[in-house]
Design a protein around this motif. Structure first.
Motif, PDB file in Angstrom:
ATOM      1  N   ASN A  88      12.668  75.312  17.451  1.00 36.90           N
ATOM      2  CA  ASN A  88      13.714  75.797  18.356  1.00 36.90           C
ATOM      3  C   ASN A  88      14.060  77.245  18.031  1.00 36.90           C
ATOM      4  O   ASN A  88      14.264  77.598  16.875  1.00 36.90           O
ATOM      5  CB  ASN A  88      14.967  74.940  18.213  1.00 36.90           C
ATOM      6  N   ILE A  89      14.139  78.034  19.067  1.00 37.79           N
ATOM      7  CA  ILE A  89      14.375  79.464  18.854  1.00 37.79           C
ATOM      8  C   ILE A  89      15.834  79.783  19.160  1.00 37.79           C
ATOM      9  O   ILE A  89      16.302  79.559  20.283  1.00 37.79           O
ATOM     10  CB  ILE A  89      13.446  80.298  19.757  1.00 37.79           C
ATOM     11  N   ARG A  91      19.326  81.674  20.050  1.00 43.12           N
ATOM     12  CA  ARG A  91      19.623  82.535  21.189  1.00 43.12           C
ATOM     13  C   ARG A  91      19.460  84.029  20.900  1.00 43.12           C
ATOM     14  O   ARG A  91      19.041  84.795  21.761  1.00 43.12           O
ATOM     15  CB  ARG A  91      21.063  82.259  21.647  1.00 43.12           C
ATOM     16  N   LYS A 109      11.044  73.331  25.879  1.00 44.71           N
ATOM     17  CA  LYS A 109      12.247  72.953  25.147  1.00 44.71           C
ATOM     18  C   LYS A 109      12.665  73.946  24.052  1.00 44.71           C
ATOM     19  O   LYS A 109      13.799  74.423  24.061  1.00 44.71           O
ATOM     20  CB  LYS A 109      12.095  71.540  24.579  1.00 44.71           C
ATOM     21  N   PRO A 110      11.807  74.298  23.105  1.00 50.78           N
ATOM     22  CA  PRO A 110      12.268  75.206  22.050  1.00 50.78           C
ATOM     23  C   PRO A 110      12.669  76.590  22.570  1.00 50.78           C
ATOM     24  O   PRO A 110      13.325  77.351  21.866  1.00 50.78           O
ATOM     25  CB  PRO A 110      11.061  75.308  21.113  1.00 50.78           C
ATOM     26  N   ASN A 113      17.009  78.198  24.773  1.00 54.64           N
ATOM     27  CA  ASN A 113      18.081  79.154  24.468  1.00 54.64           C
ATOM     28  C   ASN A 113      17.559  80.571  24.244  1.00 54.64           C
ATOM     29  O   ASN A 113      18.344  81.501  24.107  1.00 54.64           O
ATOM     30  CB  ASN A 113      18.813  78.711  23.196  1.00 54.64           C
TER      31      ASN A 113
HETATM   32  C1  LIG Z   1      20.615  75.517  22.454  1.00 58.28           C
HETATM   33  O1  LIG Z   1      21.912  75.928  22.121  1.00 58.28           O
HETATM   34  C2  LIG Z   1      22.855  74.883  22.129  1.00 58.28           C
HETATM   35  C3  LIG Z   1      24.247  75.462  21.931  1.00 58.28           C
HETATM   36  O2  LIG Z   1      24.232  76.480  20.982  1.00 58.28           O
HETATM   37  C4  LIG Z   1      22.504  73.870  21.046  1.00 58.28           C
HETATM   38  O3  LIG Z   1      23.399  72.820  21.034  1.00 58.28           O
HETATM   39  C5  LIG Z   1      21.103  73.348  21.329  1.00 58.28           C
HETATM   40  O4  LIG Z   1      20.695  72.485  20.281  1.00 58.28           O
HETATM   41  C6  LIG Z   1      20.118  74.489  21.448  1.00 58.28           C
HETATM   42  N1  LIG Z   1      18.838  73.956  21.881  1.00 58.28           N
HETATM   43  C7  LIG Z   1      17.673  74.412  21.423  1.00 58.28           C
HETATM   44  C8  LIG Z   1      16.457  73.739  21.948  1.00 58.28           C
HETATM   45  O5  LIG Z   1      17.589  75.363  20.661  1.00 58.28           O
END
Ligand SMILES: *[C@@H]1O[C@H](CO)[C@@H](O)[C@H](O)[C@H]1NC(C)=O
Ligand SMILES: *[C@@H]1O[C@H](CO)[C@@H](O)[C@H](O)[C@H]1NC(C)=O
Ligand SMILES: *[C@@H]1O[C@H](CO)[C@@H](O)[C@H](O)[C@H]1NC(C)=O
Ligand SMILES: *[C@@H]1O[C@H](CO)[C@@H](O)[C@H](O)[C@H]1NC(C)=O
Ligand SMILES: *[C@@H]1O[C@H](CO)[C@@H](O)[C@H](O)[C@H]1NC(C)=O
Ligand SMILES: *[C@@H]1O[C@H](CO)[C@@H](O)[C@H](O)[C@H]1NC(C)=O
Length: 397
Positions: A88-89, A91, A109-110, A113
């Motif tokens: 997951n990347i 933001r 998915k990753p 954000n």
């Molecule tokens: C995206 O950001 C939200 C809120 O910050 C977080 O809850 C979620 O896990 C994140 N998802 C990914 C795929 O990074």
């Protein structure tokens, strides 16, 4: 020509201070292979300074598999970790380095954000086109650089964001460019597709000209038999070495600075093919050329080594008065370097060369093949460039 004529020519050459070198000076030649004044590779580089943004409170969030240095807070390093999936990347990440892993498939998915991403390096993975989600890259509205070289892609991922400026797809299995893959990439300046499986049929139609900012296109090591048509006018550098291209069209794009086509199947080119007003560098070594062509005034480096030019003292078939039909002392030809080794030329270079090209610093004459040596043997062409006989055929002795 009598011996005294030759002597006169030789003394003129010596007086003019021009070097005509044999292979002993190959090291020098290498120095001339690049000229700093040639166009810079417009590739973007990673900012040297940390990519701070005063407005933004940056977070220290980082995928557990990766490393996010505090000195470069918008970068996430996930390279060389045997990863099988993109983590997951967060933001705030702008630069994602995830090269040298074992990633085969990518889902959106990753990336959900990761709206700040400007640069992704996914090179040296195992990406397969059928396993890359269609929308993965298109949702990244800030993406500028995408490195996907050394994967197993069969297609260009599409759609790509129209912010993209450089796209690296070398060393994949791409055989075609569909029009919709490139149509929106109006900001793209560099497209690298070397070492793929491109064929003429795979790049047919109106696919390149919509990339109105494209300056550099690399399609070396493919299976092309003709020059890509439909190049945009913005093109400055074309690299097509090691294809099977047999001809060059007249009237190539007007802004061309550099054309690299060694290791192709060019036999003859139209006399006017290179009458372009900006051309500085022309690499045509390792072809089968035997007829002279017009050399434009702007050309600085000309490579004609390993071709089939034959002839004796006047470079008969490399007829210089055809290459340089008129002398204009006020506006002289810019040619500084010419490489002629491994043709079938004989004797010293005609003095006219130095009148016509007054800026010549070096003619690399090197070894020449004998008249009876065959030229069509591919075997011969694969030999290393270094000539066989040490200290052989000097043009001036
Ligand atoms: C995206 O950001 C939200 C809120 O910050 C977080 O809850 C979620 O896990 C994140 N998802 C990914 C795929 O990074
Ligand atoms: C490189 O190009 C410039 C002109 O742009 C020229 O003045 C210079 O002599 C060239 N250098 C070499 C080493 O060829
Ligand atoms: C991407 O990764 C490759 C392979 O490690 C590396 O050679 C290249 O410099 C990287 N490019 C960028 C822009 O980080
Ligand atoms: C040309 O490409 C072929 C594969 O298409 C490769 O095997 C060969 O090494 C390349 N030759 C050069 C001189 O790059
Ligand atoms: C090169 O092109 C110019 C203008 O396009 C033309 O005037 C000139 O005659 C051409 N030169 C040769 C040698 O064909
Ligand atoms: C070279 O070309 C010129 C101009 O076309 C011609 O007059 C001359 O005979 C040619 N020279 C040779 C050696 O072929």
């Amino acid at each position: 020509m009598t011996p005294s004529h030759i002597l006169t020519i030789l003394s003129l050459l010596l007086l003019s201070g021009v070097l005509v070198l044999s292979q002993d000076y190959e090291a020098n030649y290498l120095d001339y292979d690049t000229n700093d004044s040639l166009p810079e590779d417009p590739r973007l580089s990673v900012p040297q300074q940390p990519d701070y943004d005063g407005q933004l409170m940056y977070s220290y969030e980082c995928a557990s598999e990766c490393f996010c240095p505090s000195s470069y807070p918008f970068a996430m390093y996930c390279d060389h970790r045997k990863l099988k999936a993109v983590p997951n990347i967060p933001r705030h990440i702008r630069h994602l380095y995830i090269q040298h892993n074992d990633i085969e498939d990518i889902t959106s998915k990753p990336f959900i954000n990761a709206t700040s991403l400007r640069e992704i390096n996914l090179s040296y993975n195992k990406l397969q086109s059928s396993k890359v989600d269609k929308d993965v890259f298109s949702i990244l509205k800030e993406l500028i650089q995408l490195h996907l070289e050394h994967n197993n892609l069969e297609d260009i991922p599409s759609p790509l964001p129209k912010t993209l400026k450089s796209l690296h797809l070398g060393f994949n299995k791409i055989s075609k460019i569909p029009a919709d893959a490139t149509r929106k990439l109006t900001k793209l300046t560099v497209l690298d597709l070397c070492s793929n499986r491109l064929t003429d049929a795979g790049i047919k139609g109106k696919i390149l000209s919509d990339m109105k900012s494209l300056m550099q296109i690399n399609m070396c090591n493919n299976k092309l038999k003709s020059m890509p048509a439909d190049l945009p006018e913005s093109i400055q550098q074309i690299s097509l070495e090691n294809n099977s291209i047999a001809s060059i069209p007249v009237g190539m794009t007007p802004n061309l600075l550099s054309l690299r086509m060694p290791h192709n199947k060019l036999k003859s080119v139209a006399y006017n093919a290179f009458n372009l007003s900006k051309l500085m560098e022309l690499h045509l070594g390792h072809n089968q050329l035997f007829k002279p062509f017009f050399v434009p005034r702007t050309l600085e480096h000309l490579y004609l080594n390993h071709n089939d030019f034959t002839g004796r003292i006047e470079l008969k078939d490399l007829n210089l008065s055809l290459m340089c039909p008129s002398l204009d002392l006020g506006n002289p030809n810019m040619l500084t370097y010419i490489r002629l080794d491994n043709n079938k030329l004989r004797g010293p270079v005609d003095y006219y060369a130095y009148r016509c090209f007054p800026r010549l610093i070096m003619i690399f004459y090197g070894n020449q093949r004998k008249d009876d040596e065959e030229d069509s043997e591919t075997k011969k062409y694969e030999k290393p460039d270094r000539p066989k006989r040490p200290g052989g055929n000097k043009a001036i002795e």
